[in-house]
Scaffold this motif. Structure first.
Motif: not given
Length: 360
Positions: A87-88, A93-94, A121-123
């Motif tokens: 999902k990412l 990730v970077e 903006g991620l969980n």
């Protein structure tokens, strides 16, 4: 070009070289290692030399070289695996890793999963997984202290040489004192451990005096020569030297590894050393007590016998220490020193470079 198995010829474009250099700067990642293989190999190194330099086998070098020749930079990426799609993206990730390493949140000294999730903006779960995958722990911090001893290198080589290659017909003893050990009595009894609950103790305590432990650790056998004293002046240290003299066979030379504590160098100690020529002293560098193996023994004593105990008197404390020493000497086990002097000095040099290049 060095000797060994040669690699097929390869010419890197400027764009590919820039991509590989960017990937190679990612610490402790497989993609960084693969990028270094291509970059170093393109400079003319053989597979044998390259494998030795990067600490991998020749088959690994050949595999990633072949995949790069076939597919370019994309050949260094991991192939798709079965299961639920990611999902990412790599870019997300970077971005998290870069932000974690190179910035700080407003109004705080370090990132938390909550603040990083809000910024990207991620969980929080995604942030936690990324940090675990790359061994990042922004909430943790450790201390260090570098020695400023002008003879640091010489002393490290001297002491590590004693550990790794001790002289014949000689005993290497790591000597120090654990001073001011407090006899602390908790103001309430301990609440014992039970299923689902750890042992608990009262926060406050009563002091019942102190004692000092003089110890000499035999680096070969792990046995400890010890003496308990209520004070730790040069007078007590000289008495402990007499104890060592009485417990070491007369035909053996004695090499003492000690720190630079004032009581080890007073006017009353120097004549004693002159009268006992078989004793040779090796001082550790200043601010480098980690070179003295007896410090590790003191840490084990504190952890296993003192820290979680409660003592109503100094005599009770000393009895507990003697009990620990008796159990230790009944089945002694030496500490295994594995690092050479070159390993230690190279690691410190790299550490100093990181500190110097880290910026403000």
């Amino acid at each position: 070009m060095g000797r060994g198995r040669s690699l097929p010829a390869l010419v890197l474009t400027d764009a590919d070289r820039a991509t590989l250099q960017g990937w190679s700067r990612r610490r402790k990642t497989a993609l960084a290692l693969r990028s270094r293989i291509i970059l170093r190999g393109a400079s003319g190194l053989t597979a044998t030399v390259l494998a030795s330099e990067l600490g991998v086998c020749i088959q690994t070098v050949s595999k990633w070289w072949r995949r790069y020749c076939d597919s370019g930079p994309d050949g260094l990426l991991d192939e798709a695996r079965p299961g639920q799609p990611r999902k990412l993206s790599d870019a997300q990730v970077e971005a998290v890793i870069t932000r974690t390493l190179e910035s700080k949140p407003a109004g705080a000294t370090h990132w938390s999963t909550r603040s990083m999730a809000q910024a990207t903006g991620l969980n929080q779960t995604a942030i936690s997984r990324i940090w675990r995958a790359f061994a990042l722990q922004p909430h943790r911090q450790e201390n260090f202290k570098l020695s400023r001893d002008p003879l640091f290198i010489d002393k490290v080589r001297d002491i590590v040489g004693l550990y790794l290659d001790p002289p014949d017909r000689a005993l290497v003893l790591c000597v120090d004192e654990k001073s001011q050990i407090q006899a602390l009595e908790r103001t309430a009894p301990l609440l014992p451990m039970r299923p689902g609950q750890v042992e608990r103790r009262a926060h406050d305590y009563l002091r019942h005096g102190t004692t000092s432990l003089f110890a000499a650790l035999d680096t070969k056998t792990g046995k400890v020569i010890s003496q308990l004293q209520r004070r730790h002046r040069s007078l007590e240290f000289r008495k402990f030297l007499d104890t060592i003299e009485a417990n070491v066979p007369a035909e053996l030379d004695v090499h003492l590894v000690m720190d630079n504590y004032a009581t080890h160098k007073t006017a009353s100690i120097q004549p004693w050393m002159v009268r006992h020529p078989r004793f040779q002293v090796h001082f550790t560098p200043t601010s480098a007590s980690w070179l003295n193996q007896v410090e590790r023994f003191f840490a084990a004593l504190t952890e296993k016998q003192i820290r979680r105990n409660s003592f109503r008197s100094t005599r009770q404390l000393e009895a507990a220490i003697r009990d620990y020493l008796d159990h230790h000497n009944a089945q002694p086990k030496p500490f295994v020193w594995t690092k050479s002097a070159d390993d230690i000095l190279n690691a410190l040099a790299k550490y100093c470079e990181r500190i110097t290049d880290s910026g403000p």
